[in-house]
Design an enzyme around this catalytic site. Structure first.
Site, mmCIF file in Angstrom:
data_model
loop_
_atom_site.group_PDB
_atom_site.id
_atom_site.type_symbol
_atom_site.label_atom_id
_atom_site.label_comp_id
_atom_site.label_asym_id
_atom_site.label_seq_id
_atom_site.Cartn_x
_atom_site.Cartn_y
_atom_site.Cartn_z
ATOM 1 N N ASP A 268 46.394 28.717 42.461
ATOM 2 C CA ASP A 268 46.546 30.162 42.658
ATOM 3 C C ASP A 268 46.180 30.643 44.051
ATOM 4 O O ASP A 268 46.901 31.405 44.678
ATOM 5 C CB ASP A 268 45.648 30.903 41.659
ATOM 6 C CG ASP A 268 46.387 31.263 40.386
ATOM 7 O OD1 ASP A 268 45.721 31.513 39.377
ATOM 8 O OD2 ASP A 268 47.620 31.278 40.432
HETATM 9 O O1 CEZ Z 1 42.621 30.918 37.733
HETATM 10 C C1 CEZ Z 1 43.200 29.687 37.427
HETATM 11 C C2 CEZ Z 1 44.553 30.027 36.811
HETATM 12 O O2 CEZ Z 1 44.351 30.693 35.612
HETATM 13 O O3 CEZ Z 1 43.315 28.894 38.586
HETATM 14 C C3 CEZ Z 1 44.080 27.689 38.396
HETATM 15 C C4 CEZ Z 1 45.487 28.040 37.939
HETATM 16 O O4 CEZ Z 1 46.291 26.905 37.787
HETATM 17 C C5 CEZ Z 1 45.400 28.777 36.626
HETATM 18 O O5 CEZ Z 1 46.665 29.116 36.170
HETATM 19 C C6 CEZ Z 1 44.061 26.918 39.697
HETATM 20 O O6 CEZ Z 1 44.228 27.737 40.778
HETATM 21 O O7 CEZ Z 1 42.367 33.684 41.645
HETATM 22 C C7 CEZ Z 1 41.469 32.872 41.790
HETATM 23 O O8 CEZ Z 1 40.946 32.575 42.832
HETATM 24 C C8 CEZ Z 1 40.895 32.209 40.554
HETATM 25 O O9 CEZ Z 1 40.202 31.051 40.886
HETATM 26 C C9 CEZ Z 1 41.924 31.774 39.708
HETATM 27 O O10 CEZ Z 1 42.663 30.949 40.508
HETATM 28 C C10 CEZ Z 1 41.493 30.948 38.521
HETATM 29 C C11 CEZ Z 1 40.353 31.632 37.771
HETATM 30 O O11 CEZ Z 1 39.154 31.108 38.121
HETATM 31 C C12 CEZ Z 1 40.412 31.458 36.326
HETATM 32 O O12 CEZ Z 1 39.986 30.165 36.108
#
Ligand code: CEZ
Length: 794
Positions: free
Chosen positions: A475
């Site tokens: 993300d």
């Molecule tokens: O969210 C996750 C997502 O729900 O991060 C994963 C992604 O594949 C999942 O779909 C890897 O990036 O926005 C941020 O910085 C957050 O770190 C999100 O990326 C993360 C949240 O911590 C929820 O776990």
């Protein structure tokens, strides 16, 4: 030293015996309308849907509304559920579960169940048990507090259930005791400024109530008056007064404290029931009381929730040389998988990749729910084939937070989901289901997947690599391609894997032209990655807008990423020579005592051609943590190439314990897999291995899939079941009861010397190719599997 926590009740409960050893240890309860995370010391985070996530117990200050975060800090005034106990004669004061008084208990137990949580705390011969459960479909916490005199002498006590409510609203907040409703009622108005927002929120549950089954002698609804100068450890209202002042809160931070004076003879006990919940108005409060505090209310809720959670019963029960693993797989992992599919992580717009992977897990628990999720996702496909960043689940829902940032990977999860779903169900008919999209265009599922695969093939640069825009699976990797030129090595490999899976499914359905088209597409992706991104010992992560290859040996930080390596094994891009070099590099660069990190070394500063990821604290979340979702891909890939021992190590590292140091270091109870454990063990050894305590993670679905299909090798295959376990070599035996297509398989696995290959017998009949077809629903099969002794594999 024994671990401070352990399984009891045949693995259905996990009990922590110290409030100090793993201070952040937590668990969660949920139903489709609410979520309650409970920490061992009494702190709690709760939210419910109306329809967007909302809170009914707040921090004492204005809060930013966001999604569930990792490593949520607690502090003295953090919302929680507590009960003070004062010995009127000795002046002793302690609180259950532990905070806010934090007196060292004589005995402590944080007992976590699949549908309830109970603390038992004993101080100076007084034992307090606090337990909570949720009803199946109501937003309410059902609390029981039992106090017992174990001191062998009569005791004069006061019990003070203390349920802080926090700063509810800058527009309007108040609290008072309502004898007519039987509890403390805190009222507020959710802040707003736009006229249209009033009509959107006028039915909000803006009240928070603490209802009792027994009337108190006194109460306090004003937080500041309760604390006085003494604060939370020695609140004036308790230590300086015999009775609470029966005060209210008038545009002051409200709270809910009740007082019960008790005289307990030795061995005597008293029990109280409370409902802590949001409500809209008096009628809603009366309904809560009638539903839950009437005769049998709690019992009805418990049996209703038990019945609802029975759907969380997995498709496998295991018995192995690793009892903690067994308890986890038999009771807790399917619960976490079910939580994801049942609650959609309590959002109205789950990220598309999360939605599809979470429901991949549901294929093993509730295939109908998984099927419905696929059809809902495809109904939101764009005309040109792209999948949205989020799936809208309710009327009026909007894409929020990260779903407003363009990511390019969502299409790859369709075949990944389908492979698992079709293997488990054999439901090829789903491919012919007609799905209408928002424009009213109707296409079959198969045609929609074709469209999505063709979209992946179009989204390529001149090298044949996938554009990343502002992110792929990762993300916060938002600046590699925000100028429209940057490409993702991981997404190129994931697209190759997805295209291969879909080509295979097309071939099974006799759609040969499509199979050929997509198989060729997969080869093209693999060839492009091998031409542009093989770095000599591993695959680079991508190429930035300015043509810089990153995630490669020349980088001081973030020089190797785990995901490209995993998916190069899955897509077939890596031949044996490259696979060996890659696995060696991962072992050397990313393996830690707590699992495999998702990249290394972690970034220690902003890289503007990679993005937000590099700004995360080194070793946390995507910046070099042991990010279990990424480790799960590595595990899946290793099982697919038959590297069973390495796969097992990766799998087992996701589950804390039973070693005491491991439990204490991670601070994680073995009742859910968190989204990450801290990495950066060279840079920040003090915090390495620490759990995020965040149970929202795609890891759960993958861990379950790999346990069923790879470790135990009981995988659906068209109209049959393929039986090919991959036990770790240090296991001499294992047993599993597998439910599949309405039949049961009692599978006993052992090792036998002198055989070079796995031998399978079903009801005494040899199964030469290890595939059982013509499965009869309702029948119980006895399966004997003989694995070669370690070192004797032909
Ligand atoms: O969210 C996750 C997502 O729900 O991060 C994963 C992604 O594949 C999942 O779909 C890897 O990036 O926005 C941020 O910085 C957050 O770190 C999100 O990326 C993360 C949240 O911590 C929820 O776990």
């Amino acid at each position: 030293m024994t671990a401070p926590c352990g399984f009891e009740a045949d693995g259905r409960r996990c009990v922590l015996r110290s409030p100090l050893a793993m201070p952040h240890a937590s668990t969660f309860l949920w139903n489709r309308r609410m979520l309650l995370q409970l920490g061992c010391r009494g702190y709690a985070t709760a939210q419910f849907m109306q329809p967007e996530p909302a809170k009914y117990a707040h921090a004492p200050v204005l809060e930013a509304r966001t999604f569930m975060q990792p490593e949520q800090p607690t502090y003295a005034h953090h919302p929680g559920r507590f009960c003070y106990v004062k010995d009127e004669d000795a002046g002793l004061l302690f609180s259950a579960p532990h905070a806010p008084v934090n007196r060292r208990p004589d005995a402590f137990a944080f007992s976590v169940g699949v549908a309830d949580v109970e603390w038992t705390v004993r101080c100076d011969g007084i034992e307090v048990a606090m337990s909570v459960a949720l009803p199946p479909d109501d937003v309410a916490e059902l609390w029981t507090i039992r106090v017992r005199n174990r001191s062998g002498r009569a005791r004069r006590l006061s019990l003070y259930p203390y349920f802080p409510v926090g700063y509810m609203s800058w527009m309007n907040q108040a609290g008072r005791y309502r004898a007519d409703l039987g509890g403390i009622v805190c009222t507020s108005v959710t802040p707003y400024q736009k006229v249209e927002d009033w009509f959107r929120q006028r039915d909000f549950l803006d009240r928070t109530v603490l209802l009792h089954d027994r009337a108190p002698a006194a109460w306090e609804a004003n937080q500041a008056a309760f604390e006085g100068e003494g604060g939370l450890t020695t609140p004036d209202a308790i230590v300086s007064r015999a009775r609470l002042a029966c005060g209210d809160a008038l545009y002051e931070t409200p709270t809910a404290v009740l007082q019960y004076p008790l005289e307990l003879l030795p061995g005597a006990e008293e029990s109280f029931r409370f409902v802590f919940a949001p409500a809209r108005d008096d009628a809603g409060i009366k309904a809560l009381r009638a539903r839950h505090l009437g005769a049998g209310g709690f019992e009805r809720a418990a049996s209703g929730q038990q019945a609802r959670l029975s759907a969380a019963r997995g498709c496998i029960e295991v018995e192995t040389p690793d009892p903690w693993f067994d308890a986890f797989v038999n009771h807790w992992l399917p619960r976490q998988v079910f939580y994801h599919g049942d609650s959609n992580r309590l959002t109205t717009d789950p990220q598309t990749r999360n939605y599809l992977q979470d429901h991949m897990g549901m294929a093993y628990l509730d295939p109908q729910a998984a099927r419905a999720a696929l059809l809902r996702a495809l109904s939101q496909q764009a005309p040109e084939g792209a999948m949205p960043d989020g799936i809208l689940l309710v009327e009026g829902a909007q894409l929020k937070y990260i779903n407003q940032v363009p990511h390019t990977d969502h299409c790859v999860w369709l075949p990944v989901f389908l492979e698992a779903y079709l293997d488990e169900t054999g439901d090829l008919a789903v491919l012919d289901v007609a799905v209408a999209d928002r424009d009213g265009t109707t296409r079959s599922v198969a045609e929609r997947i074709d469209l999505a695969m063709r979209w992946l093939l179009v989204q390529r640069d001149g090298r044949g690599l996938s554009y990343i825009a502002q992110g792929d699976w990762c993300d916060p990797m938002n600046m590699v391609g925000w100028k429209g030129r940057g490409v993702s090595g991981w997404l190129s490999l994931a697209s190759a894997h997805a295209l291969r899976l879909w080509a295979g499914i097309c071939r099974r359905c006799g759609r040969d032209p499509e199979a050929g088209e997509f198989a060729a597409g997969a080869q093209a992706f693999n060839a492009a990655v091998n031409e542009w991104l093989w770095d000599g010992d591993w695959y680079a992560r991508g190429i930035t807008d300015d043509g810089v290859v990153f995630g490669a040996r020349h980088d001081a930080e973030g020089r190797i990423y785990l995901n490209p390596q995993s998916w190069a094994l899955l897509s077939g891009a890596a031949d044996d020579e490259r696979r060996a070099r890659m696995v060696a590099a991962v072992e050397a660069e990313l393996a830690s005592p707590w699992g495999v990190a998702m990249l290394g070394p972690p970034y220690t500063g902003m890289r503007e051609d990679v993005g937000r990821l590099t700004q995360k604290f080194p070793g946390s979340a995507e910046n070099g943590a042991i990010y279990n979702h990424a480790a799960a891909f590595w595990m899946h890939a290793l099982y697919r190439v038959g590297d069973a021992d390495r796969a097992w190590r990766t799998l087992r590292a996701m589950l804390a314990g039973p070693d005491a140091d491991d439990c204490i270091r991670r601070g994680q109870l073995p009742v859910f897999v968190p989204n990450y454990y801290r990495g950066a063990w060279r840079l920040h050894p003090r915090t390495a291995g620490r759990s995020s305590q965040l149970f929202n993670t795609g890891t759960a679905a993958w861990m379950y899939r790999c346990t069923v299909e790879s470790l135990f090798g009981l995988r659906g295959d068209g109209d049959g079941l393929r039986i090919a376990p991959q036990l770790p070599s240090h296991w001499s035996r294992a047993r599993a009861l597998r439910r599949f297509r309405g039949a049961e398989f009692d599978v006993r696995i052992g090792r036998e010397s002198g055989i070079a290959a796995t031998r399978v017998h079903v009801d005494g009949t040899p199964l030469p190719d290890g595939r059982l077809a013509g499965i009869e629903a309702g029948r119980r099969y006895r399966v004997e599997v003989r694995l070669p002794e370690v070192g004797e594999v032909g």
